[in-house]
Write a protein that holds these residues in place. Structure first.
Motif, short mmCIF file in Angstrom:
data_model
loop_
_atom_site.label_atom_id
_atom_site.label_comp_id
_atom_site.label_asym_id
_atom_site.label_seq_id
_atom_site.Cartn_x
_atom_site.Cartn_y
_atom_site.Cartn_z
N MET A 81 0.87 -1.17 0.00
CA MET A 81 0.00 0.00 0.00
C MET A 81 0.90 1.22 0.00
O MET A 81 1.89 1.26 0.71
CB MET A 81 -0.89 -0.06 1.24
N THR A 82 0.53 2.20 -0.76
CA THR A 82 1.28 3.45 -0.78
C THR A 82 0.45 4.55 -0.13
O THR A 82 -0.77 4.45 -0.02
CB THR A 82 1.63 3.88 -2.22
N GLY A 96 -0.17 7.52 -1.31
CA GLY A 96 -1.06 8.11 -2.31
C GLY A 96 -2.31 7.27 -2.52
O GLY A 96 -3.41 7.81 -2.61
N LEU A 97 -2.15 5.96 -2.60
CA LEU A 97 -3.30 5.08 -2.78
C LEU A 97 -4.21 5.14 -1.56
O LEU A 97 -5.44 5.19 -1.68
CB LEU A 97 -2.83 3.64 -3.02
N CYS A 106 -4.60 7.67 0.45
CA CYS A 106 -5.31 8.96 0.39
C CYS A 106 -6.48 8.88 -0.59
O CYS A 106 -7.57 9.38 -0.29
CB CYS A 106 -4.36 10.07 -0.06
N ASP A 107 -6.25 8.26 -1.73
CA ASP A 107 -7.32 8.12 -2.73
C ASP A 107 -8.47 7.28 -2.21
O ASP A 107 -9.64 7.63 -2.38
CB ASP A 107 -6.77 7.51 -4.02
N VAL A 108 -8.15 6.15 -1.59
CA VAL A 108 -9.19 5.24 -1.09
C VAL A 108 -9.99 5.88 0.04
O VAL A 108 -11.21 5.79 0.07
CB VAL A 108 -8.55 3.90 -0.63
N ARG A 164 -3.55 14.32 2.09
CA ARG A 164 -2.28 13.66 2.38
C ARG A 164 -1.77 14.00 3.78
O ARG A 164 -1.24 13.14 4.48
CB ARG A 164 -1.24 14.04 1.32
N ARG A 172 6.34 10.16 -3.31
CA ARG A 172 5.11 9.65 -3.92
C ARG A 172 5.00 8.14 -3.84
O ARG A 172 3.97 7.58 -4.16
CB ARG A 172 5.03 10.08 -5.39
N HIS A 202 5.90 3.18 0.97
CA HIS A 202 5.17 1.93 1.14
C HIS A 202 4.85 1.71 2.62
O HIS A 202 5.67 1.95 3.48
CB HIS A 202 5.97 0.75 0.59
#
Length: 76
Positions: free
Chosen positions: A1-2, A4-5, A7-9, A14, A38, A41
């Motif tokens: 998991m990152t 950025g991902l 934050c999107d989910v 951020r 960016r 992990h």
């Protein structure tokens, strides 16, 4: 998991996600590799896996008890 991902989910800024991640990191629940900004992990640590396992066990434990049968008693 990152980051950025995540934050999107979660649909969160951020900065809010990062603050929460740093709190989890301080408690030892995650491993946070912030190599590139960016592409940081995130993984559960052994302690994080242990704690989430306990939570899942509590949530999936069957509820035992008696259920009254028959017509409901209505309030006047």
């Amino acid at each position: 998991m990152t980051t950025g991902l995540l934050c999107d989910v979660l649909k969160l800024p951020r900065q809010n996600v990062r603050r929460s991640l740093l709190g989890l990191l301080d408690k030892g629940f995650i491993v946070y590799d912030a190599g590139e900004r960016r592409a940081a992990h995130i993984q559960l640590s052994a302690e994080g896996r242990r704690v989430t396992g306990l939570i899942v066990q509590r949530l999936t434990r069957p509820i035992l008890g008696e259920v009254a049968a028959g017509q409901p008693t209505l309030a006047d």
